[in-house]
Design a protein around this motif. Sequence first.
Motif: not given
Length: 402
Positions: A338-343
């Motif tokens: 899993x990859x999580x990205x904060x924008x």
Amino acid sequence: MKISTRITDLFSSFGPMKNLIRQRKFQGTAVAIAIAVLIGVVVMSGGGKDVTAANVELASVPEVPVRYAIEVDGKQIVALETRGDAQAVLTGVVDHYKSKDSQLIAFDHNESVNIVETTELTTEVLPVDQAITLIVTGTQEPKTYTVASGDTLWDISSMSGMGIDELTAANPAIDPDRLKIGETINLYEIKPYLHLRLTERVAALERIEYPVSYEETSTLYKGEVKVKTEGTYGQRQVVTEVVRENGIVVASTELESQIVAEPKVQVMLKGTKSLSTLVGTGSFVSPMGHLEISSPYGSRGGGRHTGVDFRNPKGTPIYVVDDGVITFAAYQGTYGNLVKVSHGKGVETWYAHCDKILVSVGTVVRKGDQIATVGATGRATGYHLHFEVRINGVPTNPMPYM
């Protein structure tokens, strides 16, 4: 008195001589001499009577062709039509292991090798190319596989039925973790008949890595880097003495070197801006080149599906939908890789069931950067991307953002 008889009749009177000829104890001229002796004896047995001619029908004695066998430690391995062919095979075996454009200094082998002229074969007569293959691999028809895009050693193992350890042993020159497209993989256990040790002198151009220097800038975020001035690799001419055992390098000694071109420094810009100020554009691009929904957001099987599943083949590139910072990049339960990205501003995107993760925590990514590849890790029934959009930690329907 005329004598008209068949050679077989003569042999019936001289059994021992007949048996010798039939057993091919005499060859060529020896057979002719034996027949002449027999005829002479018959003429003499006429009791001194005048014999003017001997009408003899010679029985056909088939010639056994001479072949040239290559013997290893006294055992015939393969046979060739001519001595020249046999010598060409041994030369071909050396060339098989020799590096291209190298100078051969010396070679030896563990086994005793001889070319033997013989009419008594215990092995097959082969053409030169097949004989070379037999000696270096232990088989006439080696099976191979050509690496294609996306292949892993595990895939090839599953397809061929060979274990990972068997494949590694059969391909000592490959890097199991870095297969190259077009690379040939042996699908058999190599059991060469000869073990050659070659000493070569190799001249080659080697790359000199360029040094890297950094300059800080507030125009980039912390962890973000950008090339200001491209570096240039240098080159040096190197002469090396290399020792190979059946093609595998076991020793290498650099004899001399000379710099042909000096490397040039690469200058990098290193960001200092706080990540807390990073905010995405608010406009998403597609996470993949082709979108085919296999399971939508919402109710599913008595539960709630917190994202959208997009079906695609294994290895398909996955792109980040907007500028952001990687906050998680690892395996997590049913999500798999899993990859999580904060924008920024509470907006977060998740990319689940990945095959390979290509980023790490803290990496600043820009809209459209590849971050992973499609897989089926975690709880998944097929290759797909599970894509989520979360606002302040709460899953929401991703489709209005696409």
